[in-house]
Design a protein around this motif. Structure first.
Motif, PDB file in Angstrom:
ATOM      1  N   HIS A  49       0.840  -1.202   0.000  1.00  0.00           N
ATOM      2  CA  HIS A  49       0.000   0.000   0.000  1.00  0.00           C
ATOM      3  C   HIS A  49       0.876   1.253   0.000  1.00  0.00           C
ATOM      4  CE1 HIS A  49      -4.136  -1.570   0.862  1.00  0.00           C
ATOM      5  NE2 HIS A  49      -3.430  -2.643   1.197  1.00  0.00           N
ATOM      6  N   GLN A  50       0.201   2.406  -0.150  1.00  0.00           N
ATOM      7  CA  GLN A  50       0.848   3.717  -0.014  1.00  0.00           C
ATOM      8  C   GLN A  50       0.059   4.521   1.011  1.00  0.00           C
ATOM      9  OE1 GLN A  50       3.657   3.659  -1.797  1.00  0.00           O
ATOM     10  NE2 GLN A  50       2.877   1.719  -2.648  1.00  0.00           N
ATOM     11  N   ASN A  51       0.761   5.377   1.732  1.00  0.00           N
ATOM     12  CA  ASN A  51       0.170   6.118   2.834  1.00  0.00           C
ATOM     13  C   ASN A  51      -0.224   7.535   2.425  1.00  0.00           C
ATOM     14  OD1 ASN A  51      -0.692   6.272   5.503  1.00  0.00           O
ATOM     15  ND2 ASN A  51       1.209   5.423   6.301  1.00  0.00           N
ATOM     16  N   PHE A  52      -0.982   8.194   3.303  1.00  0.00           N
ATOM     17  CA  PHE A  52      -1.380   9.586   3.085  1.00  0.00           C
ATOM     18  C   PHE A  52      -1.619  10.222   4.448  1.00  0.00           C
ATOM     19  CE2 PHE A  52      -3.753  13.253   1.764  1.00  0.00           C
ATOM     20  CZ  PHE A  52      -3.313  13.521   0.470  1.00  0.00           C
ATOM     21  N   CYS A  53      -1.190  11.472   4.596  1.00  0.00           N
ATOM     22  CA  CYS A  53      -1.335  12.158   5.876  1.00  0.00           C
ATOM     23  C   CYS A  53      -1.599  13.645   5.636  1.00  0.00           C
ATOM     24  CB  CYS A  53      -0.065  11.968   6.716  1.00  0.00           C
ATOM     25  SG  CYS A  53      -0.122  12.769   8.334  1.00  0.00           S
ATOM     26  N   ARG A  78       5.251  14.338   6.702  1.00  0.00           N
ATOM     27  CA  ARG A  78       5.366  12.915   7.044  1.00  0.00           C
ATOM     28  C   ARG A  78       5.792  12.128   5.812  1.00  0.00           C
ATOM     29  NH1 ARG A  78       2.322  10.681  11.114  1.00  0.00           N
ATOM     30  NH2 ARG A  78       3.324   8.735  10.476  1.00  0.00           N
ATOM     31  N   ARG A  79       6.793  11.262   5.975  1.00  0.00           N
ATOM     32  CA  ARG A  79       7.250  10.464   4.844  1.00  0.00           C
ATOM     33  C   ARG A  79       7.917   9.178   5.330  1.00  0.00           C
ATOM     34  NH1 ARG A  79      12.435  13.065   1.872  1.00  0.00           N
ATOM     35  NH2 ARG A  79      11.927  11.220   0.652  1.00  0.00           N
ATOM     36  N   GLY A  80       8.186   8.285   4.381  1.00  0.00           N
ATOM     37  CA  GLY A  80       8.880   7.039   4.696  1.00  0.00           C
ATOM     38  C   GLY A  80       7.966   5.834   4.788  1.00  0.00           C
ATOM     39  N   GLY A  81       8.571   4.656   4.728  1.00  0.00           N
ATOM     40  CA  GLY A  81       7.819   3.407   4.767  1.00  0.00           C
ATOM     41  C   GLY A  81       7.513   2.941   6.177  1.00  0.00           C
ATOM     42  N   CYS A  84       4.473   1.829   1.698  1.00  0.00           N
ATOM     43  CA  CYS A  84       5.810   2.107   1.149  1.00  0.00           C
ATOM     44  C   CYS A  84       6.251   3.557   1.300  1.00  0.00           C
ATOM     45  CB  CYS A  84       5.860   1.717  -0.319  1.00  0.00           C
ATOM     46  SG  CYS A  84       5.496  -0.036  -0.601  1.00  0.00           S
ATOM     47  N   GLY A  85       5.303   4.463   1.452  1.00  0.00           N
ATOM     48  CA  GLY A  85       5.636   5.874   1.586  1.00  0.00           C
ATOM     49  C   GLY A  85       4.370   6.703   1.572  1.00  0.00           C
ATOM     50  N   PHE A  86       4.537   8.024   1.666  1.00  0.00           N
ATOM     51  CA  PHE A  86       3.394   8.933   1.731  1.00  0.00           C
ATOM     52  C   PHE A  86       3.210   9.669   0.413  1.00  0.00           C
ATOM     53  CE2 PHE A  86       4.263   8.178   6.146  1.00  0.00           C
ATOM     54  CZ  PHE A  86       3.054   8.338   6.808  1.00  0.00           C
ATOM     55  N   GLN A 121      10.656   1.969  -7.324  1.00  0.00           N
ATOM     56  CA  GLN A 121       9.724   0.866  -7.088  1.00  0.00           C
ATOM     57  C   GLN A 121      10.473  -0.455  -7.024  1.00  0.00           C
ATOM     58  OE1 GLN A 121       7.005   1.294 -10.353  1.00  0.00           O
ATOM     59  NE2 GLN A 121       5.952   3.058  -9.460  1.00  0.00           N
ATOM     60  N   ASP A 122      11.473  -0.598  -7.893  1.00  0.00           N
ATOM     61  CA  ASP A 122      12.296  -1.804  -7.897  1.00  0.00           C
ATOM     62  C   ASP A 122      13.123  -1.899  -6.619  1.00  0.00           C
ATOM     63  OD1 ASP A 122      12.991  -4.128  -9.534  1.00  0.00           O
ATOM     64  OD2 ASP A 122      15.007  -3.292  -9.528  1.00  0.00           O
ATOM     65  N   LYS A 123      13.675  -0.772  -6.181  1.00  0.00           N
ATOM     66  CA  LYS A 123      14.505  -0.758  -4.980  1.00  0.00           C
ATOM     67  C   LYS A 123      13.704  -1.100  -3.734  1.00  0.00           C
ATOM     68  CE  LYS A 123      17.774   2.258  -4.375  1.00  0.00           C
ATOM     69  NZ  LYS A 123      18.529   3.527  -4.260  1.00  0.00           N
ATOM     70  N   ILE A 124      12.506  -0.536  -3.632  1.00  0.00           N
ATOM     71  CA  ILE A 124      11.721  -0.808  -2.429  1.00  0.00           C
ATOM     72  C   ILE A 124      11.172  -2.234  -2.449  1.00  0.00           C
ATOM     73  CG2 ILE A 124       9.411  -0.025  -3.155  1.00  0.00           C
ATOM     74  CD1 ILE A 124       9.408   1.476  -0.359  1.00  0.00           C
TER      75      ILE A 124
END
Length: 229
Positions: free
Chosen positions: A129-133, A138-141, A195-197, A213-216
């Motif tokens: 998923h991806q986050n939202f705030c 706010r950032r990061g997995g 995975c991130g915001f 996307q490949d790295k994460i």
């Protein structure tokens, strides 16, 4: 060429953990079943949302969360499959799993995902998923686990450590308890990886990049494989 490099790295990562587990087993006078049978594990990869359920959207590009989830999930499947695991995806295209887009579609979608998890006899579930705030800084997995699952917490901690080790990580986070349907579909370890915001411009810039996307995906894979050690 880069794909070949990462595929080799995936195989090396699994090999190292198998060797470590086998060594531990010898020292303890036993053979580590988890280490020797790791390639027999069934990994279910769940790309969150889909179809009319786009999830959240990037504040700058309006990119759908569902599209990013699917892109990362496909790359994650590539790493697990390349390392010899049996992999199952709950969805492999942009559509949802709810059938008709009528009232109650969200619950039908979730129940279908649970059905896939149960029928595949999943040894591990990773929901992307991806986050939202509302706070754009706010950032990061962040990795979530069910409060009643010790194995889920162990998997979440392992993946979180791998995310924290990424060069793009600006602040190390801890895995968190989450009260989510997808975490309760199996007694085996199950996690949700935010995975991130998409509410943060820097995270959004990274998350819409195929390279990141490949790295994460690789970071999630490494953390998941490390769990079996």
């Amino acid at each position: 060429m880069k794909f070949i490099f990462f595929r080799k790295s995936a195989l090396i990562a699994v090999a190292l953990i198998i060797c470590a587990g086998a060594t531990f087993g010898i020292l303890c006078g036993t053979v580590s079943t988890e280490a020797t049978a790791v390639s027999e594990k069934v990994i279910v990869i769940d790309a969150g949302h889909g179809g009319i359920d786009a999830g959240v959207r990037g504040t700058e590009t309006s990119t759908k969360e569902s599209d990013i989830n699917l892109a990362i999930a496909k790359k994650l499947k590539g790493y697990f499959s390349g390392a010899g695991f049996k992999t199952v995806m709950t969805r492999s295209n942009n559509g949802g799993l709810y059938g008709l887009s009528t009232s109650g579609f969200k619950m039908r979608d979730m129940k279908k995902r649970k059905e896939i998890i149960e029928e595949s006899h999943a040894d591990m579930v990773i929901s992307v998923h991806q986050n939202f705030c509302p706070i754009p800084s706010r950032r990061g997995g962040t990795v979530f686990f069910d409060k009643d699952s010790e194995c889920g917490k162990a998997l979440a901690d392992s993946i979180q450590s791998s995310l924290n080790a990424m060069e793009e990580c600006v602040k190390k986070s801890s895995a968190l308890v989450g009260d989510y349907y997808m975490l309760k579909c199996t007694a085996n370890p199950s996690v949700i990886v935010e995975c991130g915001f998409l509410s943060n411009t820097e995270d959004e810039r990274l998350l819409i990049s195929a390279e990141y996307q490949d790295k994460i995906a690789y970071a999630i894979f490494k953390g998941a494989v490390a769990y079996y050690s």
